[in-house]
Design a protein around this motif. Structure first.
Motif, mmCIF file in Angstrom:
data_model
loop_
_atom_site.group_PDB
_atom_site.id
_atom_site.type_symbol
_atom_site.label_atom_id
_atom_site.label_comp_id
_atom_site.label_asym_id
_atom_site.label_seq_id
_atom_site.Cartn_x
_atom_site.Cartn_y
_atom_site.Cartn_z
ATOM 1 N N GLU A 118 30.660 47.894 46.337
ATOM 2 C CA GLU A 118 31.692 46.703 46.232
ATOM 3 C C GLU A 118 31.235 45.420 45.637
ATOM 4 O OE1 GLU A 118 31.971 45.207 50.948
ATOM 5 O OE2 GLU A 118 33.742 46.025 49.978
ATOM 6 N N PHE A 119 29.863 45.327 45.507
ATOM 7 C CA PHE A 119 29.458 43.986 44.781
ATOM 8 C C PHE A 119 28.614 44.558 43.518
ATOM 9 C CE2 PHE A 119 30.002 42.585 48.714
ATOM 10 C CZ PHE A 119 30.311 41.046 48.698
ATOM 11 N N GLU A 120 29.056 43.752 42.468
ATOM 12 C CA GLU A 120 28.160 44.054 41.158
ATOM 13 C C GLU A 120 27.961 42.667 40.675
ATOM 14 O OE1 GLU A 120 31.555 47.390 39.584
ATOM 15 O OE2 GLU A 120 31.904 45.112 38.903
ATOM 16 N N GLU A 121 27.057 42.827 39.567
ATOM 17 C CA GLU A 121 26.608 41.670 38.919
ATOM 18 C C GLU A 121 27.909 40.924 38.270
ATOM 19 O OE1 GLU A 121 22.794 40.946 37.499
ATOM 20 O OE2 GLU A 121 22.272 42.870 38.080
ATOM 21 N N ILE A 122 27.669 39.602 38.259
ATOM 22 C CA ILE A 122 28.826 38.849 37.678
ATOM 23 C C ILE A 122 28.830 39.059 36.110
ATOM 24 C CG2 ILE A 122 26.979 37.066 37.254
ATOM 25 C CD1 ILE A 122 29.430 34.894 37.679
ATOM 26 N N THR A 123 30.236 39.057 35.705
ATOM 27 C CA THR A 123 30.561 39.291 34.139
ATOM 28 C C THR A 123 31.006 37.780 33.686
ATOM 29 O OG1 THR A 123 32.865 39.785 34.445
ATOM 30 C CG2 THR A 123 31.011 41.617 34.424
ATOM 31 N N ASP A 124 30.968 37.771 32.320
ATOM 32 C CA ASP A 124 31.595 36.268 31.693
ATOM 33 C C ASP A 124 32.933 36.279 32.231
ATOM 34 O OD1 ASP A 124 29.132 36.115 30.247
ATOM 35 O OD2 ASP A 124 30.152 36.997 28.373
ATOM 36 N N ALA A 125 33.838 37.147 32.557
ATOM 37 C CA ALA A 125 35.105 37.011 32.668
ATOM 38 C C ALA A 125 35.386 36.455 34.204
ATOM 39 C CB ALA A 125 35.883 38.408 32.630
ATOM 40 N N ASP A 126 34.223 36.654 35.136
ATOM 41 C CA ASP A 126 34.159 36.213 36.724
ATOM 42 C C ASP A 126 33.871 34.766 36.681
ATOM 43 O OD1 ASP A 126 34.786 38.853 37.650
ATOM 44 O OD2 ASP A 126 32.440 39.320 37.452
ATOM 45 N N VAL A 127 33.484 34.097 35.797
ATOM 46 C CA VAL A 127 32.621 32.750 35.770
ATOM 47 C C VAL A 127 33.610 31.681 36.602
ATOM 48 C CG1 VAL A 127 31.337 30.824 34.753
ATOM 49 C CG2 VAL A 127 30.849 33.242 34.417
ATOM 50 N N GLU A 128 34.927 31.769 35.915
ATOM 51 C CA GLU A 128 35.577 30.695 36.157
ATOM 52 C C GLU A 128 36.186 30.834 37.776
ATOM 53 O OE1 GLU A 128 36.652 27.628 34.726
ATOM 54 O OE2 GLU A 128 35.517 28.319 33.137
ATOM 55 N N GLN A 129 36.413 32.156 38.314
ATOM 56 C CA GLN A 129 36.967 32.360 39.529
ATOM 57 C C GLN A 129 35.683 32.290 40.503
ATOM 58 O OE1 GLN A 129 39.320 35.970 40.195
ATOM 59 N NE2 GLN A 129 39.342 36.315 38.194
ATOM 60 N N VAL A 130 34.458 32.419 40.007
ATOM 61 C CA VAL A 130 33.376 32.372 40.878
ATOM 62 C C VAL A 130 33.273 30.741 41.195
ATOM 63 C CG1 VAL A 130 30.979 32.205 40.928
ATOM 64 C CG2 VAL A 130 31.922 34.249 40.139
ATOM 65 N N VAL A 139 24.016 36.604 40.307
ATOM 66 C CA VAL A 139 25.111 36.241 40.989
ATOM 67 C C VAL A 139 25.765 37.712 41.173
ATOM 68 C CG1 VAL A 139 27.037 34.917 41.573
ATOM 69 C CG2 VAL A 139 25.410 33.794 40.273
ATOM 70 N N LEU A 140 25.865 38.212 42.500
ATOM 71 C CA LEU A 140 26.922 39.423 42.861
ATOM 72 C C LEU A 140 28.226 38.914 43.214
ATOM 73 C CD1 LEU A 140 24.008 41.013 44.897
ATOM 74 C CD2 LEU A 140 24.599 41.453 42.486
ATOM 75 N N VAL A 141 29.188 39.752 42.964
ATOM 76 C CA VAL A 141 30.574 39.365 43.015
ATOM 77 C C VAL A 141 31.438 40.899 43.656
ATOM 78 C CG1 VAL A 141 30.507 37.586 41.262
ATOM 79 C CG2 VAL A 141 31.558 39.913 40.780
ATOM 80 N N ALA A 142 32.305 40.412 44.542
ATOM 81 C CA ALA A 142 33.158 41.410 44.761
ATOM 82 C C ALA A 142 34.510 40.928 44.488
ATOM 83 C CB ALA A 142 33.122 41.622 46.351
ATOM 84 N N ARG A 143 35.202 41.902 43.766
ATOM 85 C CA ARG A 143 36.630 41.580 43.491
ATOM 86 C C ARG A 143 37.724 42.643 44.144
ATOM 87 N NH1 ARG A 143 33.430 43.386 39.505
ATOM 88 N NH2 ARG A 143 32.644 42.022 38.303
ATOM 89 N N SER A 144 38.835 42.209 44.153
ATOM 90 C CA SER A 144 40.146 42.851 45.009
ATOM 91 C C SER A 144 41.207 42.381 44.242
ATOM 92 C CB SER A 144 39.941 42.606 46.454
ATOM 93 O OG SER A 144 41.230 42.966 47.009
#
Length: 157
Positions: free
Chosen positions: A21-33, A64-69
């Motif tokens: 459920e956790f993946e390394e951050i992508t460019d598209a995630d930065v603003e949300q993070v 940075v690891l992120v989980a998305r839903s």
């Protein structure tokens, strides 16, 4: 009884993975993070969260690891290995999902990432004003390390 590192290494190595459920951050995630960190009160005026993300992504010893839903970043954990210990930063869970186990999953995923890179011990710092989170970390086995963290800013000019 063994050294502190010998006692802790099996505990970390045995920690279950977060089931993808956790993946390394992508460019598209930065603003949300960054928005999540701000929403959770983790940012400070003197730390540029965008620079923190960029620095974590720049080397092989941190991430940075992120989980998305449903297309939304709902949890993060920044992990870094300094060659001696692993460190956790910016552990955050969207306020509407706190208490669901997602924070524990974030810590477990970050620990697994660090163990895979040779960490035998994982540490984190909690601001003295953030007493609400101490029970959470205690339930995960984190204890006061009875040390004082000192620091100073280095002139970058």
């Amino acid at each position: 009884m063994g050294t502190e590192g010998e006692r802790l290494a099996p505990v970390l190595a045995a920690a279950p993975a977060a089931d993808g459920e956790f993946e390394e951050i992508t460019d598209a995630d930065v603003e949300q993070v960054v928005a999540l960190w701000r929403e959770c009160g983790l940012t400070r005026p003197w730390n540029d969260p965008y620079a923190d993300v960029a620095d974590a992504r720049a080397g092989g010893t941190s991430t940075v690891l992120v989980a998305r839903s449903e297309g939304r970043v709902v949890a993060t954990a920044m992990a870094g290995h300094d060659g001696h210990r692993g460190w956790l930063y910016y552990v955050a869970v969207a306020p509407d999902l706190q208490g669901t186990g997602l924070g524990r999953s974030a810590v477990v995923a970050a620990e697994a990432w660090l163990v895979a890179r040779g960490a035998r011990k994982v540490q984190l710092m909690v601001r003295t004003t953030n007493t609400d989170v101490l029970g959470f970390y205690a339930r995960l086995g984190y204890t006061d390390q009875e040390c004082t963290v000192l620091g100073r800013w280095v002139d970058q000019s």
